[in-house]
Structure formats: C-alpha cells, structure tokens
Design an enzyme around this catalytic site. Sequence first.
Site, PDB file in Angstrom:
ATOM      1  N   CYS A   1       0.790  -1.238  -0.008  1.00 43.58           N
ATOM      2  CA  CYS A   1       0.039  -0.213   0.068  1.00 43.58           C
ATOM      3  C   CYS A   1       0.818   1.313  -0.126  1.00 43.58           C
ATOM      4  CB  CYS A   1      -1.098  -0.188   1.159  1.00 43.58           C
ATOM      5  SG  CYS A   1      -2.102   1.315   1.229  1.00 43.58           S
TER       6      CYS A   1
ATOM      7  N   CYS B   1       0.173   5.119   6.822  1.00 45.12           N
ATOM      8  CA  CYS B   1      -0.541   4.925   7.864  1.00 45.12           C
ATOM      9  C   CYS B   1       0.571   4.287   9.067  1.00 45.12           C
ATOM     10  CB  CYS B   1      -1.950   4.298   8.119  1.00 45.12           C
ATOM     11  SG  CYS B   1      -2.915   4.728   6.781  1.00 45.12           S
TER      12      CYS B   1
ATOM     13  N   CYS C   1       0.252   0.531  10.020  1.00 45.21           N
ATOM     14  CA  CYS C   1      -0.451  -0.732   9.289  1.00 45.21           C
ATOM     15  C   CYS C   1       0.845  -1.299   8.798  1.00 45.21           C
ATOM     16  CB  CYS C   1      -1.196   0.082   8.110  1.00 45.21           C
ATOM     17  SG  CYS C   1      -1.903  -1.182   7.191  1.00 45.21           S
TER      18      CYS C   1
ATOM     19  N   CYS D   1     -16.341  -9.920   4.826  1.00 44.75           N
ATOM     20  CA  CYS D   1     -15.592  -8.379   4.354  1.00 44.75           C
ATOM     21  C   CYS D   1     -14.338  -8.802   3.713  1.00 44.75           C
ATOM     22  CB  CYS D   1     -15.306  -7.693   5.628  1.00 44.75           C
ATOM     23  SG  CYS D   1     -16.976  -7.401   6.853  1.00 44.75           S
TER      24      CYS D   1
ATOM     25  N   CYS E   1     -19.085  -6.502   2.622  1.00 43.86           N
ATOM     26  CA  CYS E   1     -18.512  -5.372   2.698  1.00 43.86           C
ATOM     27  C   CYS E   1     -17.205  -5.381   2.422  1.00 43.86           C
ATOM     28  CB  CYS E   1     -18.399  -5.380   4.349  1.00 43.86           C
ATOM     29  SG  CYS E   1     -17.581  -3.504   4.898  1.00 43.86           S
TER      30      CYS E   1
ATOM     31  N   CYS F   1     -19.859   1.935   6.805  1.00 41.76           N
ATOM     32  CA  CYS F   1     -19.050   1.422   8.079  1.00 41.76           C
ATOM     33  C   CYS F   1     -17.830   2.295   8.186  1.00 41.76           C
ATOM     34  CB  CYS F   1     -18.767  -0.124   7.751  1.00 41.76           C
ATOM     35  SG  CYS F   1     -17.644  -1.000   9.110  1.00 41.76           S
TER      36      CYS F   1
ATOM     37  N   ARG G   1     -19.426  -2.146  16.284  1.00 37.67           N
ATOM     38  CA  ARG G   1     -18.659  -3.701  15.961  1.00 37.67           C
ATOM     39  C   ARG G   1     -17.386  -3.517  16.852  1.00 37.67           C
ATOM     40  NH1 ARG G   1     -21.023  -6.203  11.880  1.00 37.67           N
ATOM     41  NH2 ARG G   1     -22.580  -4.718  10.605  1.00 37.67           N
TER      42      ARG G   1
END
Length: 331
Positions: free
Chosen positions: A21, A25, A28, A67, A101, A161, A233
């Site tokens: 990616c 972040c 992550c 998901c 999702c 979400c 959640r």
Amino acid sequence: MYNDPSMVQRCTLLSIKTGGCPENCSYCSQSSHWSDDTGLKAEKLMDLEPVFEAALRAREAGSTRFCMGAAWRGPSQVGPRQWERVLEMVARVRGLGMEVCTTLGMLTPEQAKQLRGAGLTAYNHNLDTSPEYYGKITTTRKYEDRLATLAAVRDAGISVCAGGIIGLGEGEQDRVGLLLQLATLPEHPESVPINRLVAVKGTPLQDQEPPSGLDLVRCIATARIVMPRTVVRLSAGRLDLSPAEQALAFLAGANSIFDGDKLLTTPNNDRNEDTQMFELLGLRSRPAFLNYASGNDSSRDFAAAAPAAAVAEVHAHAASSSCCGGGCDLK
C-alpha cells in the site's frame, strides 16, 4: 432500544490484496513505507475462486457478513481488469445470501455506484482518529479525503461502515473527537467498528502499549450513547481480552465481532473459543440483512435480490460440488 443486546453478528474479514500500500499509516503493516522492517511482501490480487471458497467456509462457520480488504490507496490506482475482478467477487459473495462489505481505499462516486450495482451491502472506510490527531498517523492523505469517500458511499446507497482505532498515542479528547465526527455526519453510520491497536513489529507504532479493555469498553459505551441506532462492532484487538472484558463490551453496546484466525494480517480469536463464549453469555448470532436502524432510506434495501448472474453461478456451483446449496434463501 434499537438493537437487541443479546444478538451479535459474526463477520469474517479476508485480505484479497495484501501489502504494497502506498499510504503511510503508522499503525499498518501493509504500508510499503516500512515493508523492509515488517517483512511483509506485496501480493497480487487474489483470484475469484479462492475468495468464493473462503466466503463459503465463513458462511458454513456461522458468519453472516463477509468483508474483503485490499491494500490500495483506492481502485483508481489499479487497472480495469483488477477492478472488474473485485466487482465480480462482490457479486459472487452476495449471491451466497451474505452481507458483503469491502474496504478498498478512497472511492470516486462512479466507483461507489459500480460497487452498489454489483450488490455491495456496506463499505468500510475508517476515520481512524480525530481530525486534530489525524496528521500524526498519516500524511499521504487528508481527513477530508476520508469524508469525501464516505459521502460517495452514502450517495450511492451503500451502507456506511466507519469507525476508528484507539491506542495510537492519542489523548482522550481525540477519542471524543472521533466519535463526535461520526455522530455529526449527515446520517449516522450503519456500522461503527471500534478497533484496539494491534502493534505490529516494524511499524512506527510497534512499541505502543495497547489500551486497556476498560478503555475499549468506554469507547463502545460512548458510541452507543451518541449513535443509539448504529451497530457498534467490536473489531481488532480482542485476542488478549478475557471473556469477562468481552462480555462487558457487549453489555456496553457492541453488536458484532470478527471471527476467524486472522484479521487481514494480524492474529484473531479462534472460532471455537467464540462459539463457547456465545454459549456462555447466552448470545445469538445476528442474521444477514436484519434491518439497520441507522443511516437513511437510500441504503436500507439490504435484502434486495442479488445480481441474477451471481445467483445463477451459486446454484451452478452447488450442483457441481459438495456444497449443499442450502441456506442461501435465493429466489
């Protein structure tokens, strides 16, 4: 009361494209900025059949929401063939009678409409933390970019979400700021995942101490108060929580867990342990497409028929394999 406190949805999360990616972040493991330190290698987008088989296994294990996450800045960074493959994944899993999702990064309004057309139920795009603290977590995108994607998702008629992570080094005021941001969106999100940081070796937050179970419960309880219709959640960070701490989270207002042995790249609770916990606490599994009281009218048609091609393919798969074909409620 808008949500039955004894009913908890079991969800499964699969990484369909791991690593590489371009975002930075700091929590992550999938960021290419520290891949040399984490040792996580970028992988290609998964093929359709393994994803479909994973969804089948999840449904058979009791999950009602599947998901799929891709380590992208957004679909705009990939070619049309990869994007079409993701749309087909959505359609095929939706044909199983499961909520679907995805979390694929930033979306354009047109991409959101395409996902809705494929049968997507919900789109996850977490705000992570407060607007004030966000720049200390990532610098490759802005908070406004996140809000723009949420608006595109909502306008396309997809369930929103959106939640965040606690334990990023933020203060209590930032946790309040995150929940305030979510609670003052034009409509409350249908789902708000509350994640507890899982510090990954090699990331800038590798030495960050995780918040306590009570900190997590406080955030869940606050989310429940300010967004009473929303499904809250209980997401990442459950692995080292005791059954008592998790029970307190459910009492505070959590309506969902992720089961299975992995959440994207981090370990998760064993399904058998979760089954035992459900039995101990007297919890029932939330079925797919139970009405979500939050959101707006454009995103409430969750039980609309799956795309015809997806339904036909599921029936064909059932006829040619050991799958019994039952439980899909397909017409």
